[in-house]
Design an enzyme around this catalytic site. Structure first.
Site, PDB file in Angstrom:
ATOM      1  CG  ASP A 274      -2.032   0.969   1.199  1.00  0.00           C
ATOM      2  OD1 ASP A 274      -1.987   1.908   0.389  1.00  0.00           O
ATOM      3  OD2 ASP A 274      -2.979   0.816   2.008  1.00  0.00           O
TER       4      ASP A 274
ATOM      5  CG  ASP B  45      -4.274   5.512  -0.274  1.00  0.00           C
ATOM      6  OD1 ASP B  45      -3.511   4.534  -0.342  1.00  0.00           O
ATOM      7  OD2 ASP B  45      -5.013   5.735   0.716  1.00  0.00           O
TER       8      ASP B  45
ATOM      9  CG  HIS C  79      -9.487   6.933   2.867  1.00  0.00           C
ATOM     10  ND1 HIS C  79      -8.577   7.827   2.382  1.00  0.00           N
ATOM     11  CD2 HIS C  79      -8.937   5.697   2.674  1.00  0.00           C
ATOM     12  CE1 HIS C  79      -7.515   7.158   1.934  1.00  0.00           C
ATOM     13  NE2 HIS C  79      -7.706   5.862   2.084  1.00  0.00           N
TER      14      HIS C  79
ATOM     15  CG  HIS D  86      -7.750   8.529   6.234  1.00  0.00           C
ATOM     16  ND1 HIS D  86      -8.447   7.354   6.075  1.00  0.00           N
ATOM     17  CD2 HIS D  86      -6.462   8.229   6.006  1.00  0.00           C
ATOM     18  CE1 HIS D  86      -7.593   6.385   5.762  1.00  0.00           C
ATOM     19  NE2 HIS D  86      -6.378   6.885   5.725  1.00  0.00           N
TER      20      HIS D  86
ATOM     21  CD  GLU E 274      -7.810   1.706   1.892  1.00  0.00           C
ATOM     22  OE1 GLU E 274      -6.879   0.904   2.025  1.00  0.00           O
ATOM     23  OE2 GLU E 274      -7.761   2.860   2.342  1.00  0.00           O
TER      24      GLU E 274
ATOM     25  CD  GLU F   4      -6.044   2.599  -1.045  1.00  0.00           C
ATOM     26  OE1 GLU F   4      -5.036   2.038  -0.587  1.00  0.00           O
ATOM     27  OE2 GLU F   4      -6.590   3.575  -0.503  1.00  0.00           O
TER      28      GLU F   4
HETATM   29 CO    CO Z   1      -6.171   4.280   1.516  1.00  0.00          CO
END
Ligand code: CO
Length: 321
Positions: free
Chosen positions: A81, A92, A180, A188, A213, A306
């Site tokens: 990640d 992200d 998010h 976030h 994700e 994600e």
């Molecule tokens: Co994330």
């Protein structure tokens, strides 16, 4: 703003794809993490958070401490990640892979904080088959969710789509790990998108940026919080007088105000022992927040996929494709 999101996404995607090709059994986790972080910088982006590598039952919040002897083993299911930003605009993205290569011998005395099995995992052919299916299920769930996102969709529509796709493939979503919303310098930024339906009627609009994700598991689908922590973020000013803690906090305010960080970031200031010592009061006084390590509560294998997307009138742009 739009251009920066796209550029951050392109860099994140390129680094993610190359990272998956580098993993092999026996490789040190810290070597992959440092490579990822260096590539992100070389390509002209900043780190939106330390590269997370989560092996097997671990789901999230692991990055290597300064001297990390954790290695990948053949058959591991590994979540990578990573986060980039260009001028504060974030991408992200995460992918899950299975480690291939020779079986390696591990000395039982080696401490490996990045694995809860401490090496030498037993992996059968049917384990491997299930791990491949977990990865496919996470990928399918993400793709199905992305296919319905457009101006006017509710968070509940996205959550239900994730849940349905995962359950239909015979697995469970991890309900307490959520997608998010993202904003400039804010990883976030308020909205949560869990992979289980919640009835949340909040509506997404053109220009909104969110990371989707889903985590998929063969276990109960909850996380358990462990006491250890490797990733931190700045919370607030605290008085530490003329101490080293005060100097480090100032350094964090100047360099890591917006984005989560790891101990590795400060090795040019202190060696590892000294750093642990200096950081301790920052954590206990809540000047910085420690993200505790998370594992799947029943100890089950899990996969994550994600992407970051920008909502458009008739669909969405996946910045990290
Ligand atoms: Co994330």
């Amino acid at each position: 703003m739009y251009d920066e999101y796209i550029k951050a996404g392109q860099i994140a995607s390129k680094v993610r794809k190359s990272a998956t090709k580098r993993i092999t059994s026996g490789m040190k986790v810290i070597d992959l993490i440092e490579w990822v972080e260096e590539e992100i910088r070389k390509n002209g982006a900043g780190l939106a958070f330390p590269c997370n590598i989560s092996i097997n039952d671990i789901t999230s919040h692991y990055t290597s401490p300064p001297s990390d002897d954790t290695v990948f083993c053949n058959g591991d299911i590994v979540k990578i990640d990573l986060g980039t930003h260009v001028d504060g605009y974030i991408a992200d993205t995460a992918v899950t892979v299975i480690v291939e290569g020779d079986n390696i011998e591990i000395d039982n005395n080696t401490s490996m904080p990045g694995r809860l099995d401490n090496g030498n995992p037993e992996v059968t052919t049917s384990d491997l088959e299930e791990r491949v299916e977990l990865i496919e299920a996470a990928r399918n769930a993400l793709e199905c969710a992305i296919s319905i996102i457009r101006d006017g969709i509710t968070l509940s529509d996205i959550s239900s789509q994730l849940e349905e796709t995962i359950i239909n493939q015979g697995f469970n979503p991890i309900s307490d790990l959520t997608g998010h919303s993202l904003a400039r310098y804010n990883l976030h930024s308020g909205l949560q998108i869990p992979p289980v339906s919640t009835g949340d009627t909040h509506t997404l609009h053109e220009g909104d940026v969110v990371a989707i994700e889903p985590f998929v598991t063969s276990g109960v689908g909850l996380v358990e919080t462990l006491p250890q922590h490797y990733i931190y973020s700045y919370l607030r000013e605290r008085p530490f007088g003329e101490s080293e803690a005060s100097k480090l906090l100032k350094h964090i305010q100047e360099n890591n105000l917006h984005f989560p960080f790891a101990k590795r970031y400060f090795l040019d200031l202190y060696d590892e022992d000294k750093l642990n010592h200096v950081m301790h009061p920052l954590i206990t006084s809540r000047a910085i927040f420690p993200y505790k390590l998370l594992k799947e509560a029943s100890g089950a294998m899990n996969a994550q996929c994600e992407h970051t997307i920008i909502v458009e009138k008739e669909g969405c742009i996946v910045t990290t494709l």
